[in-house]
Design a protein around this motif. Sequence first.
Motif, PDB file in Angstrom:
ATOM      1  N   SER A   1      38.072  21.656  -5.766  1.00  0.00           N
ATOM      2  CA  SER A   1      38.064  20.499  -4.871  1.00  0.00           C
ATOM      3  C   SER A   1      39.092  20.665  -3.758  1.00  0.00           C
ATOM      4  N   GLN A   2      38.757  20.156  -2.592  1.00  0.00           N
ATOM      5  CA  GLN A   2      39.687  20.175  -1.479  1.00  0.00           C
ATOM      6  C   GLN A   2      40.663  19.009  -1.551  1.00  0.00           C
ATOM      7  N   SER A   3      40.360  18.058  -2.411  1.00  0.00           N
ATOM      8  CA  SER A   3      41.241  16.897  -2.575  1.00  0.00           C
ATOM      9  C   SER A   3      42.302  17.178  -3.626  1.00  0.00           C
ATOM     10  N   LYS A   4      43.474  16.601  -3.446  1.00  0.00           N
ATOM     11  CA  LYS A   4      44.546  16.782  -4.411  1.00  0.00           C
ATOM     12  C   LYS A   4      44.360  15.883  -5.646  1.00  0.00           C
ATOM     13  N   ARG A   5      43.427  14.942  -5.578  1.00  0.00           N
ATOM     14  CA  ARG A   5      43.238  13.998  -6.676  1.00  0.00           C
ATOM     15  C   ARG A   5      42.508  14.613  -7.868  1.00  0.00           C
ATOM     16  N   GLN A   6      41.743  15.659  -7.643  1.00  0.00           N
ATOM     17  CA  GLN A   6      41.036  16.295  -8.743  1.00  0.00           C
ATOM     18  C   GLN A   6      41.015  17.810  -8.548  1.00  0.00           C
ATOM     19  N   ASN A   7      40.853  18.478  -9.680  1.00  0.00           N
ATOM     20  CA  ASN A   7      40.889  19.946  -9.657  1.00  0.00           C
ATOM     21  C   ASN A   7      39.557  20.540  -9.201  1.00  0.00           C
ATOM     22  N   VAL A   8      38.458  19.902  -9.624  1.00  0.00           N
ATOM     23  CA  VAL A   8      37.127  20.424  -9.292  1.00  0.00           C
ATOM     24  C   VAL A   8      36.230  19.300  -8.796  1.00  0.00           C
ATOM     25  N   GLU A   9      35.114  19.690  -8.198  1.00  0.00           N
ATOM     26  CA  GLU A   9      34.074  18.746  -7.817  1.00  0.00           C
ATOM     27  C   GLU A   9      32.727  19.451  -7.914  1.00  0.00           C
TER      28      GLU A   9
ATOM     29  N   ALA B   1      33.737  19.616 -17.603  1.00  0.00           N
ATOM     30  CA  ALA B   1      33.690  20.037 -16.200  1.00  0.00           C
ATOM     31  C   ALA B   1      35.053  19.862 -15.540  1.00  0.00           C
ATOM     32  N   LEU B   2      35.714  18.746 -15.816  1.00  0.00           N
ATOM     33  CA  LEU B   2      37.022  18.490 -15.232  1.00  0.00           C
ATOM     34  C   LEU B   2      38.077  19.468 -15.733  1.00  0.00           C
ATOM     35  N   GLY B   3      37.833  20.035 -16.901  1.00  0.00           N
ATOM     36  CA  GLY B   3      38.796  20.954 -17.493  1.00  0.00           C
ATOM     37  C   GLY B   3      38.626  22.403 -17.059  1.00  0.00           C
ATOM     38  N   VAL B   4      37.609  22.684 -16.265  1.00  0.00           N
ATOM     39  CA  VAL B   4      37.372  24.058 -15.820  1.00  0.00           C
ATOM     40  C   VAL B   4      38.478  24.496 -14.864  1.00  0.00           C
ATOM     41  N   GLN B   5      39.061  25.644 -15.128  1.00  0.00           N
ATOM     42  CA  GLN B   5      40.082  26.213 -14.253  1.00  0.00           C
ATOM     43  C   GLN B   5      39.449  27.287 -13.357  1.00  0.00           C
ATOM     44  N   ASP B   6      39.882  27.335 -12.137  1.00  0.00           N
ATOM     45  CA  ASP B   6      39.411  28.356 -11.192  1.00  0.00           C
ATOM     46  C   ASP B   6      37.889  28.324 -11.041  1.00  0.00           C
ATOM     47  N   ALA B   7      37.342  27.142 -10.797  1.00  0.00           N
ATOM     48  CA  ALA B   7      35.899  27.021 -10.576  1.00  0.00           C
ATOM     49  C   ALA B   7      35.485  27.843  -9.368  1.00  0.00           C
ATOM     50  N   SER B   8      34.372  28.564  -9.517  1.00  0.00           N
ATOM     51  CA  SER B   8      33.950  29.467  -8.435  1.00  0.00           C
ATOM     52  C   SER B   8      32.460  29.410  -8.193  1.00  0.00           C
ATOM     53  N   GLY B   9      31.898  28.202  -8.238  1.00  0.00           N
ATOM     54  CA  GLY B   9      30.495  28.031  -7.892  1.00  0.00           C
ATOM     55  C   GLY B   9      29.521  28.186  -9.026  1.00  0.00           C
ATOM     56  N   GLU B  10      29.980  27.984 -10.286  1.00  0.00           N
ATOM     57  CA  GLU B  10      29.055  28.068 -11.426  1.00  0.00           C
ATOM     58  C   GLU B  10      27.983  26.977 -11.320  1.00  0.00           C
ATOM     59  N   CYS B  11      26.743  27.343 -11.650  1.00  0.00           N
ATOM     60  CA  CYS B  11      25.651  26.370 -11.623  1.00  0.00           C
ATOM     61  C   CYS B  11      25.681  25.533 -12.898  1.00  0.00           C
ATOM     62  N   VAL B  12      25.828  24.221 -12.766  1.00  0.00           N
ATOM     63  CA  VAL B  12      25.934  23.342 -13.927  1.00  0.00           C
ATOM     64  C   VAL B  12      25.092  22.091 -13.703  1.00  0.00           C
ATOM     65  N   THR B  13      24.806  21.416 -14.804  1.00  0.00           N
ATOM     66  CA  THR B  13      24.118  20.124 -14.768  1.00  0.00           C
ATOM     67  C   THR B  13      24.996  19.102 -15.466  1.00  0.00           C
ATOM     68  N   VAL B  14      25.167  17.954 -14.828  1.00  0.00           N
ATOM     69  CA  VAL B  14      25.968  16.849 -15.390  1.00  0.00           C
ATOM     70  C   VAL B  14      25.106  15.599 -15.415  1.00  0.00           C
ATOM     71  N   GLN B  15      25.174  14.876 -16.523  1.00  0.00           N
ATOM     72  CA  GLN B  15      24.425  13.627 -16.664  1.00  0.00           C
ATOM     73  C   GLN B  15      25.401  12.488 -16.920  1.00  0.00           C
ATOM     74  N   GLY B  16      25.110  11.325 -16.370  1.00  0.00           N
ATOM     75  CA  GLY B  16      26.003  10.190 -16.590  1.00  0.00           C
ATOM     76  C   GLY B  16      25.602   8.999 -15.761  1.00  0.00           C
TER      77      GLY B  16
END
Length: 453
Positions: free
Chosen positions: A101-109, A33-48
């Motif tokens: 992401s709107q934050s500079k600390r990460q590429n996506v959220e 997920a963190l490696g996704v470039q140009d994220a545009s609202g894809e529906c995903v599920t994350v577990q952790g």
Amino acid sequence: MLGARRLLGALRLCSSVSCPRPRATAKLRVRDALGVQDASGECVTVQGWIRSVRSQKEVLFLHVNDGSSLESLQVVADSSFDSRELAFGSSVQVQGQLVKSQSKRQNVELKAEKIEVVGTCEAKAFPIKYKERHPLEYLRQYPHLRCRTNALGSILRVRSEATAAIHSYFKDNGFMHIHTPVLTSNDCEGAGELFQVEPSSKIKVPEENFFDVPAFLTVSGQLHLEVMSGAFTQVFTFGPTFRAENSQSRRHLAEFYMVEAEVSFVESLQDLMQVMEGLFKATTEMVLSHCPEDVELCHQFIASGQKTRTYAKKQLPNWGVDLQTEHEKYLVRHCGNIPVFVINYPSELKPFYMRENEDDPQNTVAAVDLLVPGVGELFGGSLREERYHVLEQRLARSGLTKAYQWYLDLRKFGSVPHGGFGMGFERYLQCILGVDNIKDVIPFPRFTHSCLL
């Protein structure tokens, strides 16, 4: 038994059978997920597991980690999702849209649409505390929980990557992987520090052994590899080995992993040293390429926080006296804190299988150790004694002829010049990560008076 073609056909048939499944969002690891470039609202599920929770008036922020990377994924949710169950250490499944992401600390959220608490965590009872950097000594008390910390997570990811790199190096260089036995009747090193294995329930005749001979946990796969090198030229093994050393020092484990290799048609130590150096470099390059953040964390927060041990300048021992750890570290420092090969040891210091050099009166064997900064000896190897009569005499002097008649047989039937080496895997990890205590680079350390879990 299915023939190969029928088996392949059956596998293809199994993969082509469709099973109706409910349509679901894509399940992603945090690393992916963190490696996704140009994220545009894809529906995903994350577990952790939740690493941090921050609740504001209208927004809830979670950081979720599944162990696939050092960095956690930020989850942004409406404050209505806030719950006492959403706490540090709780396991969750989050479904939502992956956005820039709107934050500079990460590429996506992950913009959460649904958050399910899979398992709650009692924060007060949980030994690992939020935002607290626990010493490695403290974490050793909790081998079932310490893997959830950043430090152990990074170490174990590097360990996994290094394991894959070692297998890759040997495969790329034409070595065959051999599964050497854990149970053996041999004492390869001759040190006598063995764990003897007996059945928990006594057999009918107490005087008899289960295997008819005493059996031990292996201290090395070398002798079995030598057998295999007589048929496959280049072989290696990578597995657990055991030493019953009564020590709780930072250098000792009762169970540890060894990388061992044997190569036929090798007549010089230089050829063997090239393989050792190639393995060390290739493995380290892959680790640094695939786990840079994990290595950096270890260097920044673990290696830098440990006590620096300095040894007084010691005179090297007289000829015929073995090198101690402080001597090895002195040699490394004297040579500029770089890896150093030491070759041709006195024969009386080494086991019977090492090839004798023809260099009277020194009487050395063609042995080699690779010494590295912070650790001392990392690799140990030698040319093996392939000459039947020389080996026979050495076994006779040691009173081992009967026990190793099979080993002599290898020299009767198509013997060739050969050599091999072993590398302590945990020592390798200590070397590249700067971890002082060997107990912190293995998932479940076993040592005298300690076999937790």
